[in-house]
Design a protein around this motif. Structure first.
Motif, mmCIF file in Angstrom:
data_model
loop_
_atom_site.group_PDB
_atom_site.id
_atom_site.type_symbol
_atom_site.label_atom_id
_atom_site.label_comp_id
_atom_site.label_asym_id
_atom_site.label_seq_id
_atom_site.Cartn_x
_atom_site.Cartn_y
_atom_site.Cartn_z
ATOM 1 N N ASP A 86 0.841 -1.203 0.000
ATOM 2 C CA ASP A 86 0.000 0.000 0.000
ATOM 3 C C ASP A 86 0.875 1.252 0.000
ATOM 4 O OD1 ASP A 86 -2.353 -1.491 0.069
ATOM 5 O OD2 ASP A 86 -2.879 -0.933 2.133
ATOM 6 N N MET A 87 1.898 1.248 0.850
ATOM 7 C CA MET A 87 2.788 2.422 0.936
ATOM 8 C C MET A 87 3.559 2.627 -0.366
ATOM 9 S SD MET A 87 4.132 2.425 4.913
ATOM 10 C CE MET A 87 5.266 1.098 4.599
ATOM 11 N N LEU A 88 4.056 1.535 -0.963
ATOM 12 C CA LEU A 88 4.762 1.663 -2.241
ATOM 13 C C LEU A 88 3.823 2.167 -3.334
ATOM 14 C CD1 LEU A 88 6.983 -1.560 -2.245
ATOM 15 C CD2 LEU A 88 7.760 0.823 -2.065
ATOM 16 N N LEU A 89 2.589 1.692 -3.328
ATOM 17 C CA LEU A 89 1.600 2.157 -4.300
ATOM 18 C C LEU A 89 1.312 3.644 -4.099
ATOM 19 C CD1 LEU A 89 -0.364 1.557 -6.611
ATOM 20 C CD2 LEU A 89 -2.008 0.764 -4.879
ATOM 21 N N ALA A 90 1.192 4.080 -2.860
ATOM 22 C CA ALA A 90 0.973 5.506 -2.571
ATOM 23 C C ALA A 90 2.142 6.339 -3.104
ATOM 24 C CB ALA A 90 0.795 5.722 -1.074
ATOM 25 N N GLN A 91 3.362 5.846 -2.927
ATOM 26 C CA GLN A 91 4.535 6.574 -3.440
ATOM 27 C C GLN A 91 4.505 6.658 -4.961
ATOM 28 O OE1 GLN A 91 7.978 4.557 -1.841
ATOM 29 N NE2 GLN A 91 7.471 5.103 0.264
ATOM 30 N N LEU A 92 4.110 5.555 -5.612
ATOM 31 C CA LEU A 92 4.036 5.556 -7.073
ATOM 32 C C LEU A 92 2.987 6.560 -7.550
ATOM 33 C CD1 LEU A 92 4.776 4.390 -9.851
ATOM 34 C CD2 LEU A 92 3.051 2.605 -9.449
ATOM 35 N N ILE A 93 1.842 6.579 -6.906
ATOM 36 C CA ILE A 93 0.791 7.539 -7.279
ATOM 37 C C ILE A 93 1.303 8.971 -7.133
ATOM 38 C CG2 ILE A 93 -1.465 8.463 -6.565
ATOM 39 C CD1 ILE A 93 -2.201 5.468 -5.909
ATOM 40 N N THR A 94 2.022 9.242 -6.072
ATOM 41 C CA THR A 94 2.603 10.572 -5.858
ATOM 42 C C THR A 94 3.592 10.906 -6.975
ATOM 43 O OG1 THR A 94 2.303 10.411 -3.468
ATOM 44 C CG2 THR A 94 3.941 11.998 -4.251
ATOM 45 N N LEU A 95 4.448 9.958 -7.324
ATOM 46 C CA LEU A 95 5.425 10.180 -8.397
ATOM 47 C C LEU A 95 4.738 10.430 -9.743
ATOM 48 C CD1 LEU A 95 8.071 7.486 -7.418
ATOM 49 C CD2 LEU A 95 8.387 9.987 -7.353
ATOM 50 N N LEU A 96 3.550 9.867 -9.922
ATOM 51 C CA LEU A 96 2.775 10.092 -11.143
ATOM 52 C C LEU A 96 2.001 11.411 -11.093
ATOM 53 C CD1 LEU A 96 1.446 6.470 -11.704
ATOM 54 C CD2 LEU A 96 3.035 7.714 -13.205
ATOM 55 N N GLY A 97 2.110 12.130 -9.975
ATOM 56 C CA GLY A 97 1.454 13.427 -9.842
ATOM 57 C C GLY A 97 0.074 13.366 -9.228
#
Length: 173
Positions: free
Chosen positions: A150-161
């Motif tokens: 979940d945390m890694l997915l949240a980071q990816l979403i953030t990196l995607l803007g």
């Protein structure tokens, strides 16, 4: 040998996250952030430690792409006009920590994601929340890995803007 059947009902939460950039640019950025897995190199590793080290390099943000399908191309000629790309993304070195405890976790690993443009042309990322999927295995160690995903997915979403849904940060998911 006695076998036991199991039927397990479990909750799922589909996250559909709005992303700020056009579909084509987002797809390119996603594929940079989630690089294609280098299976040939992984197959050459002499030890699990070497595999872990290669995963750190191959998955700089935690995830690798195991599969990509250009759904737009697959549906060419049909009445559907969506732009969409489906992926299987994950990290087998993370999945191993769950697989070790229950091989059936591979039903949900790697994660299935979809990038698409909605009817207004806005880009979306759709994915089922990993924390809920892996919590259904009734094993605290597997659930812990689900929350890590979940945390890694949240980071990816953030990196995607995008703005990660608050459910990705929730204690019990």
């Amino acid at each position: 040998m006695t076998t036991h059947d199991a039927v397990i009902d479990h909750p799922a939460r589909r996250l559909v996250v709005a992303l700020p950039h056009p579909y084509d640019a987002t797809r390119e950025h996603y594929e940079t952030l989630v690089p294609e897995v280098d299976l040939a190199r992984f197959f050459q590793m002499a030890s699990w430690q070497a595999t872990l080290e290669l995963a750190e390099i191959n998955a700089p943000h935690g995830f690798m792409r195991y599969y990509r399908s250009d759904i737009t191309a697959v549906m060419a000629g049909s009445p559907s006009v969506w732009k969409a790309t489906q992926y299987l993304m994950g990290n087998h070195t993370i999945a191993e920590r769950m697989f070790y405890r229950d091989p059936s976790v591979m039903l949900h690993a790697p994660l299935r994601t979809l990038l698409y443009a909605d009817p207004d042309g806005d880009t979306k990322l759709a994915v089922d929340q990993p924390g809920l999927l892996f919590a259904s295995y009734d094993n605290p160690q597997i659930a812990d890995v689900g929350r890590e995903l979940d945390m890694l997915l949240a980071q990816l979403i953030t990196l995607l803007g995008g703005d990660p849904p608050p459910q990705l940060a929730a204690k019990g998911s």
